[in-house]
Design a protein around this motif. Sequence first.
Motif, PDB file in Angstrom:
ATOM      1  N   LEU A 163       0.854  -1.186   0.000  1.00  0.00           N
ATOM      2  CA  LEU A 163       0.000   0.000   0.000  1.00  0.00           C
ATOM      3  C   LEU A 163       0.891   1.238   0.000  1.00  0.00           C
ATOM      4  N   THR A 164       0.684   2.118  -0.980  1.00  0.00           N
ATOM      5  CA  THR A 164       1.556   3.286  -1.149  1.00  0.00           C
ATOM      6  C   THR A 164       0.709   4.551  -1.193  1.00  0.00           C
ATOM      7  N   PRO A 165       1.059   5.571  -0.393  1.00  0.00           N
ATOM      8  CA  PRO A 165       0.294   6.833  -0.448  1.00  0.00           C
ATOM      9  C   PRO A 165       0.665   7.648  -1.686  1.00  0.00           C
ATOM     10  N   ASN A 166      -0.266   8.485  -2.118  1.00  0.00           N
ATOM     11  CA  ASN A 166      -0.020   9.384  -3.243  1.00  0.00           C
ATOM     12  C   ASN A 166       0.767  10.589  -2.723  1.00  0.00           C
ATOM     13  N   SER A 175      -1.068  15.124   2.530  1.00  0.00           N
ATOM     14  CA  SER A 175      -1.769  15.644   3.712  1.00  0.00           C
ATOM     15  C   SER A 175      -3.025  14.839   4.015  1.00  0.00           C
ATOM     16  N   LYS A 176      -3.709  14.362   2.970  1.00  0.00           N
ATOM     17  CA  LYS A 176      -4.900  13.528   3.180  1.00  0.00           C
ATOM     18  C   LYS A 176      -4.518  12.058   3.358  1.00  0.00           C
ATOM     19  N   ALA A 177      -3.488  11.612   2.646  1.00  0.00           N
ATOM     20  CA  ALA A 177      -3.110  10.198   2.683  1.00  0.00           C
ATOM     21  C   ALA A 177      -2.604   9.790   4.064  1.00  0.00           C
ATOM     22  N   LYS A 178      -1.972  10.753   4.792  1.00  0.00           N
ATOM     23  CA  LYS A 178      -1.433  10.369   6.098  1.00  0.00           C
ATOM     24  C   LYS A 178      -2.530  10.156   7.139  1.00  0.00           C
TER      25      LYS A 178
END
Length: 406
Positions: free
Chosen positions: A217-220, A225-228
């Motif tokens: 799973l990788t954040p954009n 700021s939203k992914a964290k």
Amino acid sequence: MESSKVNAFVRVSGPPNRNYLVGYPGISATLPRIEGKVEIRPGAGYSAPVGISYVAIGLYRKETIHPHADSIISNHLAAPRKEIRDLVGKEMRLFQCSAGKAYDSVLAMDLPFVLFIPFSKAGNEDIIKVPPASLQLPSRVAETYYELVVSVQQGSADLKKHSFPVPLSRYDTLSSFGMYNRPETQERVSDHLVTLSMCLQRWSFGPNDPVEVRVRLTPNPDWMSKAKKVSIQRIVVALEEQITYNPEGDEPTTKVNKLISKKEVVGQKLPPDGYQSDVTIRLPAKELRDSDGFLPPPKPAFPMHPIIGFTTTATLYKIDYFLSVKAHMSSCRDITLRQKIIVSPFDHQTCLDELPLIMQAAQDASSINAVGPMLPAPTIVRPGDPNALHWLGMTMVGNERKLLIH
């Protein structure tokens, strides 16, 4: 007794100390074929001649489906079982009586034959003509089996057909083949925030084989700021069996069965550099031995595989397998990936062991002419032939006919 009225005893036998299925169905280089001979003897008495007009042999496939056989439907009449029966390849004529005669009187006949099982040549994508493997699913919701059918005409009597079951396996899904050992990767994005990716190092498996999948799973980074704020709750990996009835028909029906699943509880925020996990599940296998540890006798028409079903495509049904990965998250929609895999009836070690045997079978087949193969001469013993009784295990002692063991 008139020889045309004596019923013939018919059986099929293979080469000495070998099965009559030669080669590996599904692998064209081995020229998969059925070799053997049709044996005809008097069916009544020891030496009553049999009148034979015509003998032929063919391999037939029978498929049946009954999608509702495994469920109880109250106050409802389920759809009847659907069935087809086809000739596989060509029928082979083994004997024709002399011209102008209704039949030939014989005491014994050994008629060699070879029936080639159709296979797709290199570069030919038309695999629908390659016969599917023998298979019987629980409750007989789907079934494929083969039988050798010997047709015998005795004078003016009705044509009689004698059936002999033949278990047939396919060997083009072995997990030891290089084409199944390339990594398969798939990914999907949820809400533009998180990317779920899965990677399989190989994608053909057999009973009890470990299925290892790498989940990431990788954040954009553009929406960090939203992914964290996203939390990973759990990751679920499941193996699904998908059976499609009447795949080429007007109303195909699909049933999906979840065979096994594994849940990994994570319960943490998505790290800035992503989250990775290696999940292993084991392909289910069925126990072949009974409670006393003995192997029961196999069904004559079906190979004894330690697995209920496997990847196959028939006329009335097809079976596919998928590995699904679902990531359950908060502050972001869940993501599901579904990767198609191959399930073989053989485990990985068996597949490795088969490779040198397949190479040897291909080498043996290279000298065979598939158009006009060389066959041993047929043996036909007639009542007036010298030592004809010896073929039936008898001899003349004076004026008496006795068994040779006497």
